[in-house]
Design an enzyme around this catalytic site. Structure first.
Site, PDB file in Angstrom:
ATOM      1  N   ARG A 120      -6.596  -2.686   9.057  1.00 29.50           N
ATOM      2  CA  ARG A 120      -7.236  -4.004   8.998  1.00 29.50           C
ATOM      3  C   ARG A 120      -6.823  -4.853  10.189  1.00 29.50           C
ATOM      4  NH1 ARG A 120      -6.263  -6.437   3.292  1.00 29.50           N
ATOM      5  NH2 ARG A 120      -7.180  -4.503   2.550  1.00 29.50           N
TER       6      ARG A 120
ATOM      7  N   GLY B  49       0.835  -1.208   0.000  1.00 33.31           N
ATOM      8  CA  GLY B  49       0.000   0.000   0.000  1.00 33.31           C
ATOM      9  C   GLY B  49       0.867   1.255   0.000  1.00 33.31           C
TER      10      GLY B  49
ATOM     11  N   GLU C 274     -11.071  -0.191  10.969  1.00 30.85           N
ATOM     12  CA  GLU C 274     -11.821  -1.090  10.072  1.00 30.85           C
ATOM     13  C   GLU C 274     -11.707  -2.560  10.490  1.00 30.85           C
ATOM     14  OE1 GLU C 274     -10.257  -1.214   6.036  1.00 30.85           O
ATOM     15  OE2 GLU C 274      -8.225  -0.888   6.776  1.00 30.85           O
TER      16      GLU C 274
ATOM     17  N   THR D 270       4.141   2.658   5.806  1.00 32.40           N
ATOM     18  CA  THR D 270       2.739   2.241   5.738  1.00 32.40           C
ATOM     19  C   THR D 270       1.966   3.141   6.680  1.00 32.40           C
ATOM     20  OG1 THR D 270       1.150   0.605   6.539  1.00 32.40           O
ATOM     21  CG2 THR D 270       3.382   0.341   7.328  1.00 32.40           C
TER      22      THR D 270
ATOM     23  N   ASP E  81      -0.350   2.361   8.435  1.00 32.12           N
ATOM     24  CA  ASP E  81      -0.836   1.596   9.586  1.00 32.12           C
ATOM     25  C   ASP E  81       0.061   1.670  10.824  1.00 32.12           C
ATOM     26  OD1 ASP E  81      -3.003   0.842   8.121  1.00 32.12           O
ATOM     27  OD2 ASP E  81      -2.271  -1.172   7.654  1.00 32.12           O
TER      28      ASP E  81
ATOM     29  N   ARG F  77       1.204  -5.323  -5.377  1.00 31.53           N
ATOM     30  CA  ARG F  77       1.405  -6.522  -4.556  1.00 31.53           C
ATOM     31  C   ARG F  77       1.608  -7.672  -5.541  1.00 31.53           C
ATOM     32  NH1 ARG F  77      -2.861  -3.813  -1.494  1.00 31.53           N
ATOM     33  NH2 ARG F  77      -1.982  -3.166   0.478  1.00 31.53           N
TER      34      ARG F  77
ATOM     35  N   HIS G  93      -9.690   5.520   1.565  1.00 28.85           N
ATOM     36  CA  HIS G  93      -8.383   5.776   0.955  1.00 28.85           C
ATOM     37  C   HIS G  93      -7.960   7.228   0.963  1.00 28.85           C
ATOM     38  CE1 HIS G  93      -8.887   1.624  -0.226  1.00 28.85           C
ATOM     39  NE2 HIS G  93      -7.595   1.610  -0.482  1.00 28.85           N
TER      40      HIS G  93
ATOM     41  N   ASP H   1       2.289  -0.300  11.795  1.00 29.88           N
ATOM     42  CA  ASP H   1       2.217  -1.621  12.444  1.00 29.88           C
ATOM     43  C   ASP H   1       3.507  -2.424  12.312  1.00 29.88           C
ATOM     44  OD1 ASP H   1       2.029  -1.997   9.739  1.00 29.88           O
ATOM     45  OD2 ASP H   1       0.391  -3.443   9.811  1.00 29.88           O
TER      46      ASP H   1
ATOM     47  N   ASP I 269       4.827  -4.650   5.995  1.00 25.95           N
ATOM     48  CA  ASP I 269       5.384  -5.950   6.417  1.00 25.95           C
ATOM     49  C   ASP I 269       5.511  -6.956   5.277  1.00 25.95           C
ATOM     50  OD1 ASP I 269       2.667  -6.384   6.342  1.00 25.95           O
ATOM     51  OD2 ASP I 269       2.655  -7.703   8.098  1.00 25.95           O
TER      52      ASP I 269
HETATM   53  O1  F6P Z   1      -1.855   0.634   3.734  1.00 26.51           O
HETATM   54  C1  F6P Z   1      -2.419  -0.188   4.722  1.00 26.51           C
HETATM   55  C2  F6P Z   1      -3.876  -0.294   4.498  1.00 26.51           C
HETATM   56  O2  F6P Z   1      -4.283   1.005   4.368  1.00 26.51           O
HETATM   57  C3  F6P Z   1      -4.763  -0.971   5.503  1.00 26.51           C
HETATM   58  O3  F6P Z   1      -5.049  -0.269   6.654  1.00 26.51           O
HETATM   59  C4  F6P Z   1      -5.973  -1.289   4.678  1.00 26.51           C
HETATM   60  O4  F6P Z   1      -6.750  -2.268   5.206  1.00 26.51           O
HETATM   61  C5  F6P Z   1      -5.356  -1.698   3.386  1.00 26.51           C
HETATM   62  O5  F6P Z   1      -4.137  -0.987   3.308  1.00 26.51           O
HETATM   63  C6  F6P Z   1      -6.187  -1.510   2.175  1.00 26.51           C
HETATM   64  O6  F6P Z   1      -5.346  -1.584   1.075  1.00 26.51           O
HETATM   65  P1  F6P Z   1      -5.803  -1.828  -0.430  1.00 26.51           P
HETATM   66  O7  F6P Z   1      -6.960  -0.950  -0.693  1.00 26.51           O
HETATM   67  O8  F6P Z   1      -4.598  -1.433  -1.208  1.00 26.51           O
HETATM   68  O9  F6P Z   1      -6.125  -3.272  -0.530  1.00 26.51           O
END
Ligand code: F6P
Length: 319
Positions: free
Chosen positions: A171, A11, A222, A125, A127, A72, A249, A129, A103
């Site tokens: 997430r 992300g 979320e 990121t 997050d 990804r 987003h 995390d 990660d």
């Molecule tokens: O970048 C991390 C994150 O924002 C998470 O918090 C979220 O769940 C996820 O990416 C959503 O990513 P994408 O829309 O790229 O699947």
């Protein structure tokens, strides 16, 4: 070492561009050549890379997103993909790689290192995390975006005496929710790491009402619950008008804050230093204000924990 590569993966996060800029400029300062790999590990496997010079990273420090784009890659999850990636890089005379991402990207960086390529990972990121660093690039910007939204929601929530649920990203991580909830003065904060009860949330709203509070704001990560479902349940139980805002987003975009730009610049530059010192297989992070490196293998065994003291403080302050 004569040539290194840089990629962004997973992300996107505001500040990734500032980090790319730091990697490129620091590497060129030390006489290295730099190539940028497009679309993360997916682009690597497709051989999508190009030279980066000082001018290629001009005018990007303030921009969100990533000029290298990101993806990804399913193929790179597999050992054959990782083997191919290592082979392609070595064949192109690339002797070190800086991987900027979360990660999943760190796992990719470790895989490249295990295939003989000195690799350093930089945490980016929204997050926040990643263990072994207090901050990840992008978190501060996303947090400020969330707070700006909560401030606006508070205005309308007070005017209409409504309950508002604000769903933020995360997430598997409640870092944005916890910080946004504290800074935004939320009545309740729901995070995936800590179980919650609907009764307690409802009770808090009702207690607030009894002492004249005109509105309630509940920040929901979320990964903790669906704010839409929760909103319906709360409305059903207490009959107060309830509204839900999902920030989604918009938290991933926008100009990086000063803090994200500075963290990105420091970590990107340190990643290049490590490669120059011949140290691969590490991540760089910011610990107590200092730039610190940790072996990737060690970092990937750990999990960042939520700050329970901060979580309890939030509850006390929202009484
Ligand atoms: O970048 C991390 C994150 O924002 C998470 O918090 C979220 O769940 C996820 O990416 C959503 O990513 P994408 O829309 O790229 O699947």
């Amino acid at each position: 070492m004569r040539q290194i590569a840089v990629l962004t993966s997973g992300g996107d996060a505001p500040g990734m561009n500032a980090c790319i800029r730091a990697v490129v400029r620091k590497a060129i300062y030390h006489g290295l050549k730099v190539v940028g790999i497009s679309r993360g590990f997916a682009g690597l496997l497709d051989g999508e890379w190009f030279p980066l010079d000082l001018a290629s990273v001009s005018d990007i420090i303030h921009r969100g997103g990533t000029i290298l784009r990101t993806a990804r890659s399913q193929e790179f999850y597999r050992p054959e993909g990782q083997e191919k990636g290592g082979r392609l890089l070595r064949g192109a005379g690339i002797e070190g790689v800086v991987v900027i991402g979360g990660d999943g990207s760190f796992r990719g960086a470790k895989a490249l290192y295990e295939r003989g390529l000195p690799t350093v990972a930089v945490p980016a990121t929204i997050d926040n995390d990643i263990p072994c660093t207090d901050y990840t690039i992008g978190f501060d910007t996303a947090l400020n975006t969330a707070i700006e939204a909560i401030n606006k929601i508070r205005d309308t929530a007070t005017s209409h005496e409504r309950v508002f649920l604000v769903e933020v990203m995360g997430r598997r991580s409640g870092q944005i929710a916890l910080s946004a909830g504290i800074a935004g003065g939320a009545e309740s904060i729901l995070v995936p790491e800590i179980p919650f009860s609907l009764e307690a949330v409802v009770d808090r709203i009702e207690r607030g009402r009894r002492r004249g509070k005109l509105h309630s704001i509940i920040v929901v990560a979320e990964g903790a619950a669906s704010a839409l479902e929760l909103g319906r349940e709360i409305e059903g139980r207490i009959g107060l008008e309830t509204r839900v805002t999902i920030l989604g987003h918009i938290q991933r975009g926008g100009n990086p804050t000063a803090m994200d730009r500075i963290v990105a610049s420091r970590l990107g530059a340190r990643a290049v230093e490590l490669l120059l010192e011949g140290t691969g297989g590490y991540m760089v992070g910011l610990v107590g204000g200092e730039v610190k490196e940790t072996p990737l293998a060690q970092a990937l065994e750990q999990q960042k924990t939520i700050d329970r003291d901060l979580y309890e403080l939030a509850a006390v302050l929202a009484l």
